[in-house]
Design a protein around this motif. Structure first.
Motif, PDB file in Angstrom:
ATOM      1  N   ARG A 342       0.824  -1.206   0.000  1.00  0.00           N
ATOM      2  CA  ARG A 342       0.000   0.000   0.000  1.00  0.00           C
ATOM      3  C   ARG A 342       0.861   1.259   0.000  1.00  0.00           C
ATOM      4  N   SER A 343       0.344   2.268  -0.668  1.00  0.00           N
ATOM      5  CA  SER A 343       0.929   3.607  -0.627  1.00  0.00           C
ATOM      6  C   SER A 343      -0.092   4.560  -0.018  1.00  0.00           C
ATOM      7  N   ILE A 344       0.358   5.756   0.347  1.00  0.00           N
ATOM      8  CA  ILE A 344      -0.499   6.743   1.000  1.00  0.00           C
ATOM      9  C   ILE A 344      -0.654   7.948   0.082  1.00  0.00           C
ATOM     10  N   PHE A 389      -0.542  16.144  -3.398  1.00  0.00           N
ATOM     11  CA  PHE A 389       0.651  15.831  -2.617  1.00  0.00           C
ATOM     12  C   PHE A 389       1.377  14.643  -3.248  1.00  0.00           C
ATOM     13  N   LYS A 390       2.672  14.553  -2.999  1.00  0.00           N
ATOM     14  CA  LYS A 390       3.424  13.401  -3.459  1.00  0.00           C
ATOM     15  C   LYS A 390       3.018  12.172  -2.651  1.00  0.00           C
ATOM     16  N   ASN A 391       2.749  11.079  -3.350  1.00  0.00           N
ATOM     17  CA  ASN A 391       2.388   9.847  -2.651  1.00  0.00           C
ATOM     18  C   ASN A 391       3.549   9.335  -1.807  1.00  0.00           C
ATOM     19  N   PHE A 392       3.199   8.727  -0.687  1.00  0.00           N
ATOM     20  CA  PHE A 392       4.186   8.046   0.150  1.00  0.00           C
ATOM     21  C   PHE A 392       4.127   6.568  -0.232  1.00  0.00           C
ATOM     22  N   ASN A 414       4.208  11.916   6.768  1.00  0.00           N
ATOM     23  CA  ASN A 414       4.006  13.284   6.299  1.00  0.00           C
ATOM     24  C   ASN A 414       4.230  13.311   4.791  1.00  0.00           C
ATOM     25  N   LEU A 415       3.315  13.938   4.057  1.00  0.00           N
ATOM     26  CA  LEU A 415       3.409  13.990   2.605  1.00  0.00           C
ATOM     27  C   LEU A 415       3.719  15.414   2.158  1.00  0.00           C
TER      28      LEU A 415
END
Length: 724
Positions: A342-344, A389-392, A414-415
């Motif tokens: 999974r990514s955020i 936002f950039k994905n984590f 934090n993104l």
């Protein structure tokens, strides 16, 4: 036998004394839901509630054209139906309108509506006549009725998609004092208190008010999923004199819920998972709020001419923080063994919207020819801010076949901000429409709209502090013509044509803005009032052609939904049958059937003849409601809501013409859902119950091509209301 426990509970709640109590001394009259009663609840004059909604002009049509004179299909869900069916969502509403359906439920926080094969965006969704942001769930406790205008509405509202428009109408102020307080509870620890009060200011007959508010808190049949929503809808009605009135309507919703993008797809096949298994992050949230205010000033110039001025404002704001969708991104594919990395993701958006609209309507004659004229103009301004936002990436790895353990989740990351897109849109338009009655049998509805739109986009990239600017300037004429033949007052045949244009948002693979689509619509139909208006039977056939249909580009592993490719021309063809009946006293029936086929007819990207995703070919509804109006069972009401949803497909875009491409469609079988309602009204008290999905049918809501969620299992709701 547990499925019937709800009805046993209701039986215990009903007091036998309510059947026997009498009050012979009080015969003061009052009106409830279009039924004339005395204070004992006795019906003094039969009023056919369900059929009445088919006889009135829809507000969203602007000019007050009688439904039999309108060469277009319409549908109205009135207050009696909303109350009897205990409607609590748009999904519930659409069970009464064939050909209009939920095509997706992105993250569980949005009900995505489609009609006649085309998605209805926020441009097609209205509340009290001004555009309403549909990227959040709808609150239904404040609704007085709901209108659907199927097919073309471009001449009245400009840039709208082809399927039609939805208009939510909230409860209006009243000069007589009254109101209702209620409490609803049900499955998944759902609680919902409601409060509604109305009356005149200082007992004046010049200013009336109404305040409708509710709060809802619930868990879900999905583990670790919850929601909380606040709603308030104050409104005021000012009568300056007999000719001039002002209606002020405000509306505010604040909603917070857990995003749930589902899972259960491996290699484009649905995987059998427990219905309650949640596979998102437990700390995820989708916060949304929306506020609007509408000022409608009406003035009668004479008995035949009137002016209507609308000044509206709307604001919305959303904030999403959650896991990314399953099977999205480079590393987010669910593996054959069930492992999912999974990514955020995080995204924020807000929008300011303003509209001013002026309409002049008139009824006059030129010789023996009668005219119902509408002349109007409008101005709209949108300004949308979207922060990406950039994905984590690689947040963690879980297995979808195992029970999810929220306690093992890593720290919330934090993104960093990636881009800010500022997109102001300015639109102006003018229109004229005339219903020309050559005789009692022959009528012509004709008109044209001119629209001009400026679409600007400023894309700020935070990493290098650079801004990319694009601008589009589009204008078009949108004509409409419809011929109506009425051999009798109870039968109407019509044929119509309209042409419109639709702005396409996003960019192509080279970063250029997209061209607008030109849409041609043809519609024929017959409307019938039969058996002294106890039966309304309407049949409509249509064809819609969109010359430029854009889809998400799949080149080079693209994951951005705003990068699109011209998929070609699509054609939607279908037939709709609507039935509204009151065959015997107390019984109302709403029924319908829709067939639709939407497919590519000219495409270099997809195989010609292949169908668009998400759209069922067949939908149908058959709803009964019976109200005991006399005798010992007077006040008892029961209903059945039967909905058929046909076979449809999800997955990646239909049969991409690329050698070696592994994308496939996901087959989703058809299903029938049955809901049951039972209620009892005793003087000022009402107990209402609902058992949804009686037979515990399993199906899915599809979204984003690559994930799906099961529909809710069998569940119940009970509400207690007191009217004062």
């Amino acid at each position: 036998m547990h499925k019937y426990n709800l009805f046993f509970v209701l039986t215990l709640l009903i007091s036998p004394s309510c059947f026997a109590q009498e009050d012979k001394n009080n015969f003061e009259l009052y009106a409830v839901n279009d039924t004339v009663k005395n204070k004992k609840g006795e019906i003094l004059k039969e009023v056919i509630i369900t059929a009445n909604q088919q006889k009135k002009a829809v507000n969203v049509g602007k000019s007050g054209i009688n439904p039999m004179d309108l060469p277009q299909a319409t549908a109205v869900i009135n207050q009696a139906t909303i109350q009897n069916q205990q409607i609590s969502s748009v999904t519930d509403l659409l069970k009464n309108v064939n050909g209009v359906y939920i095509m997706g439920t992105t993250g569980g926080y949005q009900e995505e509506i489609a009609s006649r094969g085309f998605s209805l965006s926020s441009s097609n969704t209205f509340k009290n006549g001004i555009r309403y942001f549909n990227g959040m769930t709808y609150e239904t406790s404040g609704l007085e009725k709901v209108e659907f205008l199927k097919g073309s509405a471009a001449i009245l509202y400009g840039n709208v998609s082809a399927g039609g428009i939805l208009n939510l109408i909230t409860k209006k102020p009243k000069f007589d004092f009254g109101g209702e307080v209620g409490f609803r509870f049900g499955s998944f620890n759902t609680i919902k208190p409601t409060f509604d009060i109305y009356g005149s200011v200082n007992k004046s007959k010049k200013i009336a008010y109404r305040i409708n508010t509710s709060f809802e808190k619930a868990e879900s049949f999905r583990n670790d999923v919850s929601s909380e929503r606040y709603y308030i809808n104050p409104s005021f009605h000012v009568k300056f004199n007999d000719k001039t009135q002002l209606l002020i309507e405000t509306d505010y919703t604040k909603d917070r819920r857990t995003p749930d993008f589902g899972a259960g797809i491996i290699n484009y096949e649905i995987v059998d998972l427990p219905r309650n298994r949640f596979l998102g992050v437990s700390w995820g949230y989708y916060d949304s709020k929306q506020a609007s205010a509408t000022f409608t000033l009406s003035h009668k110039l004479s008995d035949f001419w009137s002016l209507n001025f609308v000044n509206g404002i709307r604001f919305y704001e959303t904030d999403l923080l959650s896991n990314t969708r399953p099977n999205s991104g480079t590393n987010g594919t669910v593996q054959s063994n069930g492992n999912w990395t999974r990514s955020i993701q995080k995204a924020e958006s807000k929008d300011n919207y303003f509209i001013q609209q002026l309409d002049l309507t008139g009824n006059f004659a030129t010789g023996k020819i009668q005219h119902k004229l509408l002349v109007g103009m409008d101005s709209e301004r949108f300004k949308t801010y979207t922060t990406a936002f950039k994905n984590f990436n690689n947040y963690d790895t879980i297995n979808i076949f195992e029970n999810y353990n929220a306690s093992s989740e890593p720290t919330i990351p934090n993104l960093e901000k990636n881009t800010l897109t500022t997109a102001p849109i300015n639109r102006i338009g003018g229109y004229i429409q005339d219903l020309i009655s050559f005789s009692e049998k022959w009528k012509l509805l004709a008109g044209v709209r001119y629209s001009y739109q400026e679409t600007v986009s400023d894309l700020l990239t935070y990493s290098n502090n650079t801004t990319q600017n694009t601008a589009n300037y589009d204008d078009a004429f949108s004509p409409r013509i419809g011929l109506i033949y009425q051999p009798t007052n109870n039968h109407s045949l019509f044929a119509s044509y309209s042409n419109s244009f639709e702005i396409n948002t996003g960019q192509d693979d080279n970063g250029f803005t997209l061209s607008p689509s030109i849409i041609d619509q043809y519609e024929i139909g017959i409307k019938n009032k039969l058996f002294e208006e106890r039966l309304f039977l309407n049949v409509t056939a249509y064809q819609i052609v969109n010359d430029k249909f854009y889809q998400q580009s799949l080149s080079n592993g693209n994951t951005y939904s705003y990068v699109k490719v011209l998929a070609g021309e699509v054609k939607s063809q279908g037939v709709e049958v609507d039935v509204v009946a009151n065959p015997v006293k107390g019984l109302s029936i709403l029924a319908g059937y829709s067939f639709n086929e939407t497919k590519y007819v000219d495409s270099d990207y997809f195989i010609e003849g292949s169908q668009l995703k998400y759209n069922p070919k067949n939908t149908a509804n058959l709803n009964f409601n019976f109200n005991f109006e006399t005798g010992k069972l007077k006040g008892l009401n029961f209903g059945l809501i039967n909905t058929y949803f046909g076979t449809r497909y999800a997955g990646r875009p239909t049969r991409l013409l690329v050698n070696g491409d592994t994308r496939k469609l996901i087959y989703v079988k058809d299903f029938i859902q049955v809901d049951a309602t039972l209620s009892y009204v005793c003087k000022k008290w009402a107990v209402r119950t609902k058992l949804s999905n009686v037979f515990n049918e399993l199906s899915y809501n599809i979204h984003d091509d690559n994930s799906l969620n099961p529909i809710a299992p069998r569940n119940y709701a009970v509400s207690l209301n007191y009217t004062f």
